[in-house]
Design a protein around this motif. Structure first.
Motif, mmCIF file in Angstrom:
data_model
loop_
_atom_site.group_PDB
_atom_site.id
_atom_site.type_symbol
_atom_site.label_atom_id
_atom_site.label_comp_id
_atom_site.label_asym_id
_atom_site.label_seq_id
_atom_site.Cartn_x
_atom_site.Cartn_y
_atom_site.Cartn_z
ATOM 1 N N LEU A 78 0.827 -1.210 0.000
ATOM 2 C CA LEU A 78 0.000 0.000 0.000
ATOM 3 C C LEU A 78 0.861 1.261 0.000
ATOM 4 C CD1 LEU A 78 -2.791 -1.036 2.514
ATOM 5 C CD2 LEU A 78 -3.115 -0.561 0.104
ATOM 6 N N ALA A 79 2.044 1.170 0.626
ATOM 7 C CA ALA A 79 2.938 2.330 0.678
ATOM 8 C C ALA A 79 3.646 2.556 -0.653
ATOM 9 C CB ALA A 79 3.957 2.157 1.792
ATOM 10 N N ASP A 80 4.121 1.466 -1.297
ATOM 11 C CA ASP A 80 4.894 1.658 -2.529
ATOM 12 C C ASP A 80 4.152 1.244 -3.805
ATOM 13 O OD1 ASP A 80 5.056 -1.098 -2.418
ATOM 14 O OD2 ASP A 80 7.131 -1.144 -1.752
ATOM 15 N N GLY A 81 2.909 0.771 -3.678
ATOM 16 C CA GLY A 81 2.085 0.480 -4.861
ATOM 17 C C GLY A 81 2.412 -0.822 -5.563
ATOM 18 N N ASP A 82 3.039 -1.780 -4.863
ATOM 19 C CA ASP A 82 3.352 -3.081 -5.461
ATOM 20 C C ASP A 82 2.053 -3.844 -5.711
ATOM 21 O OD1 ASP A 82 4.420 -5.438 -6.318
ATOM 22 O OD2 ASP A 82 5.644 -5.811 -4.541
ATOM 23 N N GLU A 83 1.762 -4.080 -6.985
ATOM 24 C CA GLU A 83 0.476 -4.649 -7.402
ATOM 25 C C GLU A 83 0.268 -6.073 -6.896
ATOM 26 O OE1 GLU A 83 -3.126 -4.002 -9.478
ATOM 27 O OE2 GLU A 83 -1.483 -2.571 -9.289
ATOM 28 N N ARG A 84 1.341 -6.824 -6.684
ATOM 29 C CA ARG A 84 1.216 -8.250 -6.320
ATOM 30 C C ARG A 84 0.577 -8.457 -4.956
ATOM 31 N NH1 ARG A 84 7.240 -10.033 -6.634
ATOM 32 N NH2 ARG A 84 7.379 -7.979 -5.683
ATOM 33 N N TYR A 85 0.889 -7.580 -3.990
ATOM 34 C CA TYR A 85 0.451 -7.800 -2.612
ATOM 35 C C TYR A 85 -0.654 -6.853 -2.167
ATOM 36 C CZ TYR A 85 4.849 -10.333 -2.693
ATOM 37 O OH TYR A 85 5.866 -11.196 -3.023
ATOM 38 N N LEU A 86 -1.233 -6.113 -3.097
ATOM 39 C CA LEU A 86 -2.330 -5.207 -2.731
ATOM 40 C C LEU A 86 -3.566 -6.006 -2.339
ATOM 41 C CD1 LEU A 86 -2.158 -2.433 -5.485
ATOM 42 C CD2 LEU A 86 -1.648 -2.163 -3.070
ATOM 43 N N ARG A 187 -4.208 8.966 1.577
ATOM 44 C CA ARG A 187 -4.729 7.930 0.680
ATOM 45 C C ARG A 187 -3.814 6.709 0.650
ATOM 46 N NH1 ARG A 187 -6.214 12.042 -4.285
ATOM 47 N NH2 ARG A 187 -7.962 13.034 -3.239
ATOM 48 N N LEU A 188 -4.452 5.547 0.633
ATOM 49 C CA LEU A 188 -3.752 4.276 0.474
ATOM 50 C C LEU A 188 -4.438 3.465 -0.609
ATOM 51 C CD1 LEU A 188 -3.145 3.237 4.184
ATOM 52 C CD2 LEU A 188 -1.414 3.976 2.558
ATOM 53 N N PRO A 189 -3.688 2.910 -1.555
ATOM 54 C CA PRO A 189 -2.266 3.024 -1.822
ATOM 55 C C PRO A 189 -1.853 4.468 -2.093
ATOM 56 C CG PRO A 189 -3.273 1.313 -3.189
ATOM 57 C CD PRO A 189 -4.372 2.039 -2.513
ATOM 58 N N LYS A 190 -0.606 4.765 -1.798
ATOM 59 C CA LYS A 190 -0.100 6.131 -1.939
ATOM 60 C C LYS A 190 -0.228 6.594 -3.390
ATOM 61 C CE LYS A 190 1.769 6.714 2.248
ATOM 62 N NZ LYS A 190 1.192 7.628 3.183
ATOM 63 N N PRO A 191 -0.512 7.887 -3.603
ATOM 64 C CA PRO A 191 -0.604 8.392 -4.985
ATOM 65 C C PRO A 191 0.685 8.181 -5.763
ATOM 66 C CG PRO A 191 -1.500 9.988 -3.433
ATOM 67 C CD PRO A 191 -0.863 8.910 -2.618
ATOM 68 N N GLN A 192 0.543 7.708 -7.003
ATOM 69 C CA GLN A 192 1.691 7.423 -7.868
ATOM 70 C C GLN A 192 1.901 8.506 -8.921
ATOM 71 O OE1 GLN A 192 3.581 4.382 -7.445
ATOM 72 N NE2 GLN A 192 2.375 4.297 -5.582
ATOM 73 N N VAL A 193 0.943 9.417 -9.055
ATOM 74 C CA VAL A 193 1.044 10.493 -10.056
ATOM 75 C C VAL A 193 0.941 11.835 -9.365
ATOM 76 C CG1 VAL A 193 0.120 9.118 -11.965
ATOM 77 C CG2 VAL A 193 -1.440 10.390 -10.531
ATOM 78 N N LYS A 194 1.537 12.849 -10.016
ATOM 79 C CA LYS A 194 1.452 14.218 -9.488
ATOM 80 C C LYS A 194 0.170 14.875 -9.981
ATOM 81 C CE LYS A 194 6.440 14.717 -9.344
ATOM 82 N NZ LYS A 194 7.621 15.328 -9.964
ATOM 83 N N ARG A 195 -0.197 15.962 -9.329
ATOM 84 C CA ARG A 195 -1.390 16.694 -9.755
ATOM 85 C C ARG A 195 -1.152 17.286 -11.148
ATOM 86 N NH1 ARG A 195 -5.109 17.112 -5.487
ATOM 87 N NH2 ARG A 195 -4.194 17.427 -3.448
#
Length: 199
Positions: A78-86, A187-195
């Motif tokens: 959830l912190a780094d956005g790793d899709e496998r363990y979400l 927000r969780l997972p942390k945002p991966q894109v900027k505004r």
């Protein structure tokens, strides 16, 4: 004392027959009914037998440890956005796109908590004019949130149809709107894109 001799005579012969049957060895040339396992398979079976818990207490302890490691892995994902363990609700390209779409723009709903605190403070003040302003601000904020959510939901649904014409997009809009209610840093997972960045 009153037992019949016929039963007493039969009993030892039956025991002897069982003993002789159990002591009979298998013919070395006869097939054993199953193939010989490979060494790697035999070793893995031995390891699994060795690692199998022997009692209920040990099994419960191992289950707790497994759950703890799975939760830690999920928290890290959830912190780094790793899709496998979400978690299941956050997995998949549709949910990822919905998250990125929400995170790339400003939403009125994400400012609800700070505005609510300000409005509550204003409503506590015992001046009728300020209290009426606080009430008016409540109405304005709620109307803006509802309008922004309606427009966002409509636009996101359209983008999802364009991006995933054959994919299952059910529940993605509601998921995105729930995310938009949270403050960006929480927000969780942390945002991966900027505004302003295009998802």
């Amino acid at each position: 004392m009153f037992r019949s001799r016929a039963k007493e005579e039969k009993a030892p012969t039956a025991d002897k027959a069982q003993v002789t049957l159990s002591k009979q060895t298998r013919d070395p040339q006869a097939p054993k009914g199953r193939p010989t396992p490979k060494r790697s398979e035999a070793q893995s079976q031995r390891r699994s037998v060795a690692s199998t818990p022997t009692n209920r207490k040990e099994a419960a302890k191992r289950q707790r440890e497994d759950r703890r490691t799975a939760l830690a892995r999920q928290r890290q994902a959830l912190a780094d956005g790793d899709e496998r363990y979400l978690p299941a609700r956050d997995k998949g390209p549709v949910r990822k796109f919905a998250r990125n779409w929400v995170d790339s723009r400003y939403n009125v709903a994400e400012f609800f908590l700070p505005l609510a605190v300000v409005i509550l403070v204003l409503s506590v003040v015992r001046v009728p004019a300020i209290q009426s302003i606080a009430l008016l601000l409540w109405l304005i904020v709620i109307v803006l949130i509802v309008l922004d959510a309606a427009v966002s939901g409509f636009r996101l649904k359209k983008r999802l149809k364009e991006r995933f014409p054959d994919g299952n997009t059910r529940g993605a809009v509601a998921y995105a709107l729930m995310r938009s209610l949270q403050m960006r840093r929480l927000r969780l997972p942390k945002p991966q894109v900027k505004r302003g960045e295009r998802p």
